[in-house]
Every structure is written in C-alpha cells, then in structure tokens.
Design an enzyme around this catalytic site. Structure first.
Site, PDB file in Angstrom:
ATOM      1  N   ASP A   1      41.357  29.954  71.130  1.00  0.00           N
ATOM      2  CA  ASP A   1      41.654  28.956  70.104  1.00  0.00           C
ATOM      3  C   ASP A   1      43.163  28.843  70.001  1.00  0.00           C
ATOM      4  OD1 ASP A   1      41.821  27.377  67.822  1.00  0.00           O
ATOM      5  OD2 ASP A   1      40.894  28.850  66.485  1.00  0.00           O
TER       6      ASP A   1
ATOM      7  N   HIS B   1      37.395  27.504  68.812  1.00  0.00           N
ATOM      8  CA  HIS B   1      37.484  26.992  67.455  1.00  0.00           C
ATOM      9  C   HIS B   1      36.130  26.389  67.048  1.00  0.00           C
ATOM     10  CE1 HIS B   1      40.099  25.823  64.115  1.00  0.00           C
ATOM     11  NE2 HIS B   1      39.412  24.703  64.037  1.00  0.00           N
TER      12      HIS B   1
ATOM     13  N   SER C   1      39.222  26.779  59.348  1.00  0.00           N
ATOM     14  CA  SER C   1      40.310  25.935  59.815  1.00  0.00           C
ATOM     15  C   SER C   1      41.140  25.445  58.625  1.00  0.00           C
ATOM     16  CB  SER C   1      39.744  24.783  60.654  1.00  0.00           C
ATOM     17  OG  SER C   1      40.748  24.164  61.411  1.00  0.00           O
TER      18      SER C   1
END
Length: 287
Positions: free
Chosen positions: A223, A253, A129
């Site tokens: 996601d 995610h 991320s």
C-alpha cells in the site's frame, strides 16, 4: 468523471462486497443534523460497548452502504454496537466540516448513550484510509476540548500525512488498489489550500499525539500508505499511547472489505475484534 458519477460507480462496484455476512439483532438508520447514521446491534445486550465507524474513500467517495458488511463484521466479531456515519464529502465540503461532524457525532453518542443502548464509558472510534485520518483527528479535538478519552481507536491503512514515503515508489501503479495520483487528488479535494496539508488536524502524523486512546493499526504491506502507517505507529508509541500494529503481508489498500473471499482479511478482523474486546474489558474493569 465528476465526483457525483464516481460516487455512483463506486456504490455499484461495491454492492456485491456488502452482501451476506452476519445478521444483526437490530439494524436501523437514523438522522443526526441532516446526516445519515446506521446502527448495527449484534445482540440484545444493553448497554454494550460501541464504535463509531468512519468509512474511507479519500473524503470524496463511499458511504455507510459501501461499508455495511464491514461494520456488521465488527459488530458480530467483537460483540459491540457499530454506528456508521455518512459525513459530508469533499470537495463540496472542505476541512474541517467532516472532522467537526465526526467530533459532534461522538459527543452525541455519549449524550444519548442510554437511548442508544450503549455504554458511554466504552466508546471507540474506527475508520479506514481517510476514515482513520478523521478518527485520529477527532480524538485530537476531543483531547484539546477536554472531552473524555475514548476507549480505543481502530485505524485501518490510514492517510495520516500527504508527504510521499518509500512505499509510494514500491506500491504505486495499476497492480495496486490505490495509486499516487489518486491519493494526491484526494488530499487536494479535502483542503482549501496546499498549506493546509501541514495542519496537524489535516495530517495527524504531524500532531502531538500524547493522551490519545489506545490504538490498533492494521497496515497493508502493499500500500502506498504503508510508510505513513508505520510512522504513525512509532509516533503513537513514542507519545505513550498503548499501540498495537499489525502488518498484513501481501495485502493491498482496502483489503479488509474483501473478508467474504479473503482469509487474510478475515484474520485481520479477528485480530482487531480480540483487541476491541480487550480494551473494552479494560475500560469496564476500572475502579
């Protein structure tokens, strides 16, 4: 909640996810420029390939503790040393503070390779991320500062640009683990001004990506960031960067952190470990 309270909750919620997993031949915490680093060595082999792993959390949350199990899994499965870093979090520390810390830590790993028991020619960088964002941007900084190219980049469901894509509409809402308002807040936390979101070191999808290390992108199908990850994979490949991209069907995610209960996460980690071993071997075989 304020950021301090959110961080405390995040640490408690993730505590059970970091339990168990591989045991290391060596684990030690270190301090570098006031930042905490944690080294995991799966075997006594020296010098070993190494990866600096950068935790996610929107530049705002998480730590080397929340990602401890994930780092040990990489170390054990790929047979590498993994070093995690507690970089400065936003909004207290805005761009480019964390990015410069990551770039400095990579320089430090090269300079202290002998004492760390790692091979300076086989250093990778990885992250999830926001951590994947910092990994790519650190490689951009290194390229432009004429530092040696790293052996590889491991990029997990990265936040590579702030603009919405088609996946924002498809995978927003409570059933999913990252929602659009939360991601928008993370971007806002990271920068001083909205105009900064166009900076290629903030949003590396907008950068010139030539001469970067080989990349493996793990993309979660369900996601909101899936769209920018597919775009990043295409742009890296178009720039001549050796690129492997795998989309994991049904994954959301942060799915890799569920490796203790998720066969899909475990398979993804095995895919990445095999790729890491290959790129480390390629670097080792250079004339």
């Amino acid at each position: 909640m304020d950021h301090v309270a959110r961080r405390a909750v995040a640490e408690r919620v993730r505590e059970r996810w970091r339990r168990g997993g591989p045991e290391m031949a060596e684990t030690r915490d270190m301090s570098w420029h006031g930042l905490r680093l944690r080294l995991h060595r799966p075997t006594s082999d020296r010098p070993a390939p190494a990866m600096l792993y950068i935790h996610g959390g929107g530049w705002t949350l998480f730590s080397v503790d929340t990602h401890d199990r994930l780092m040990r899994e990489y170390a054990a499965r790929a047979g590498i040393v993994v070093i995690g870093i507690d970089y400065s979090l936003s909004p207290e520390s805005k761009f480019p503070v964390a990015l410069e810390e990551i770039a400095g830590a990579l320089d430090w790993m090269e300079e202290k390779a002998e004492s760390l028991g790692i091979d300076p020619d086989r250093i990778l960088v990885g992250g999830d991320s926001a951590g994947a964002n910092l990994a790519v941007s650190a490689c951009l900084l290194r390229r432009d500062r004429h530092r040696a190219r790293l052996a590889g980049m491991v990029l997990n469901y990265g936040a590579f640009a702030a603009e919405p894509t088609e996946s924002y509409d498809a995978f927003d809402g409570p059933p999913f683990s990252l929602e659009v308002p939360e991601m928008d807040q993370f971007w806002s936390n990271y920068v001083d001004r909205p105009e900064d979101l166009a900076n290629p070191l903030v949003a590396p999808l907008h950068a010139e990506l030539h001469d970067l290390p080989p990349a493996f992108l793990a993309i979660a199908e369900c996601d909101i960031l899936a769209g920018c990850n597919h775009a990043m994979a295409r742009k890296l490949a178009a720039a001549g960067v050796p690129t492997a991209a795998a989309t994991y069907a049904g994954a959301t995610h942060s799915f890799l952190e569920a490796m203790s209960i998720s066969p899909l996460a475990s398979r993804a980690l095995d895919d990445q470990a095999a790729w890491i071993a290959r790129v480390a071997a390629d670097r080792d075989d250079r004339p």
